[in-house]
Write a protein that holds these residues in place. Structure first.
Motif, short mmCIF file in Angstrom:
data_model
loop_
_atom_site.label_atom_id
_atom_site.label_comp_id
_atom_site.label_asym_id
_atom_site.label_seq_id
_atom_site.Cartn_x
_atom_site.Cartn_y
_atom_site.Cartn_z
N THR A 21 22.59 155.43 -39.46
CA THR A 21 22.52 156.62 -38.67
C THR A 21 21.07 157.75 -38.54
N GLY A 22 20.62 157.79 -39.71
CA GLY A 22 19.54 158.47 -39.94
C GLY A 22 18.32 157.82 -39.36
N ARG A 25 18.54 158.32 -35.77
CA ARG A 25 18.00 159.76 -35.65
C ARG A 25 16.41 159.92 -35.49
N ARG A 26 15.83 159.26 -36.49
CA ARG A 26 14.43 159.44 -36.57
C ARG A 26 13.76 158.62 -35.49
N HIS A 28 14.88 158.79 -32.67
CA HIS A 28 15.48 159.55 -31.50
C HIS A 28 16.36 158.71 -30.49
N ASP A 30 20.45 157.74 -29.70
CA ASP A 30 21.75 158.03 -29.75
C ASP A 30 22.61 156.78 -30.01
N SER A 373 19.89 164.42 -26.41
CA SER A 373 20.61 164.30 -27.54
C SER A 373 20.30 164.62 -28.87
N THR A 374 18.81 164.14 -29.04
CA THR A 374 18.14 164.31 -30.35
C THR A 374 17.44 165.48 -30.52
N LYS A 377 18.40 167.86 -33.37
CA LYS A 377 18.16 167.35 -34.72
C LYS A 377 16.56 167.71 -34.96
N ARG A 378 15.66 167.59 -34.13
CA ARG A 378 14.27 167.90 -34.09
C ARG A 378 14.02 169.27 -34.35
N ARG A 381 14.77 170.47 -38.10
CA ARG A 381 13.72 170.05 -39.26
C ARG A 381 12.97 170.92 -39.60
#
Length: 381
Positions: A21-22, A25-26, A28, A30, A373-374, A377-378, A381
């Motif tokens: 999952t990580g 995410r990195r 970008h 979903d 969606s991502t 997360k950005r 950081r």
């Protein structure tokens, strides 16, 4: 295995899942949306193989299109949401210029002038407009108070109608409907007053008569008349709809089985690998196959709406909602026209019908959804 060994094994599995999952995410991406898209895409290739009469070349060609489209989705997802917000007005002006160029120096085919000849290839600007128009309207409303004032509504309608009318002039009714829908969804999510919505419905109803006599082309009128009574020209304009409904009805609940459909394999059903491919699915996999596909579509739509709900700002929320519901319009219009409930306007079934340009545009839209969606997360950081 002892209890302690079991606990360690479960912990290792959880760590592996978290690592995967990580990684997404990195990148970008979903993961849930990607899985749903892949399931529908692979299923679409099986249906396409049957719909094209067992021609593996068509499947290989569509697989290449999928590869290009998914790569495009990945590239689009890498840009920050602020990038799309900044380029939106400039992209809109560029698209208007391209649409005007199509009308002036565009290349025609089958009675329509929709392409620009770039020498090595042809380019259809209306496909880019499908994304640029909702992006521009989302940008416009993101810098203004919501719900929108009347003056803002008027400006947004001008932004929307200019490319819509230019595309309808080509003529390309299907694409103009999709673009108009994407812009109207932005207005709806921006909190448009129900009084405005009711007034718009009244205006559309009042304009139906003059539009029939002064706006619609003869072939467009014929499509509407054929939808209302396909039996009036069974061997002509009504042939496609009649054969399509025959294929859908003959499938029943269970279907005839993969590669066992008669309407497509005996060449009764035209365009069985493009616009009318849902009829092939219904005949061979029955109503349960159609419901399965619709269920997957609904999951994609729900995921898109959830992305919009969780977006960080107004621009992301409006854009995600518009892209998601435009995908819904793709599905609704295609299934409606194939079943005889809507006029035939040449809208493909998303991720299933054979095609290249429309598929790449559709996946670029999902790339923007993944960028939204991502985005959270950005920021963290």
């Amino acid at each position: 295995m002892s209890n302690s060994d079991f606990v360690r094994q479960m912990g290792a599995n959880d760590s592996s899942f978290s690592a995967n999952t990580g990684l997404l995410r990195r990148l970008h991406i979903d993961g849930q949306l990607l899985i749903l898209l892949l399931i529908v895409s692979f299923g679409g290739l099986f249906v396409l193989y049957s719909g094209s009469g067992g021609e593996i070349a068509n499947v290989k060609r569509q697989a290449v299109f999928f590869g290009v489209a998914y790569f495009g989705m990945f590239v689009v997802a890498q840009f920050k949401l602020s990038f799309y917000r900044q380029i939106a007005p400039f992209a809109y002006v560029g698209c208007i210029a391209l649409l005007v160029a199509v009308l002036l120096i565009g290349v025609g085919a089958k009675g329509a002038q929709r392409w620009l000849d770039l020498g090595v290839t042809r380019f259809q600007p209306s496909e880019v407009v499908k994304l640029v128009v909702p992006m521009t309207l989302a940008w416009y409303f993101s810098t203004r108070p919501l719900p929108p004032k009347f003056s803002h509504v008027i400006v947004s309608l001008i932004i929307l109608m200019l490319p819509t009318l230019l595309i309808a002039k080509q003529p390309d009714l299907g694409t103009s409907i999709l673009i108009a829908s994407s812009g109207l969804f932005i207005l709806f999510f921006a909190g448009l007053s129900w009084r405005y919505i009711a007034a718009a419905v009244a205006i559309v109803a009042a304009s139906a008569y003059p539009a029939w006599h002064f706006v619609l082309h003869d072939y467009q009128k014929q499509r509407i008349l054929t939808m209302l009574n396909p039996e009036s020209d069974r061997l002509g304009a009504g042939w496609n709809i009649i054969q399509s409904k025959t294929a859908i009805g003959s499938g029943g609940w269970y279907g005839k089985g993969w590669l066992e459909g008669t309407q497509s394999h005996l060449s009764f059903l035209p365009e069985s690998h493009t616009d009318f491919i849902i009829a092939v699915l219904a005949e061979e996999f029955g109503l349960r196959g159609v419901l399965l596909l619709m269920g997957l579509y609904m999951l994609i739509i729900l995921k898109g709406m959830h992305i919009g709900y969780m977006a960080q700002d107004t621009f992301g929320r409006l854009l995600a909602g518009s892209i998601t519901l435009t995908f819904f319009v793709y599905m609704l219009v295609n299934m409606g026209m194939v079943s005889g409930l809507l006029p035939v306007v040449g809208v493909p079934l998303p991720l299933v019908s054979q095609g290249g340009t429309a598929l790449v545009t559709l996946m670029a839209g999902f790339g923007i959804l993944m960028a939204i969606s991502t985005d959270k997360k950005r920021l963290l950081r």
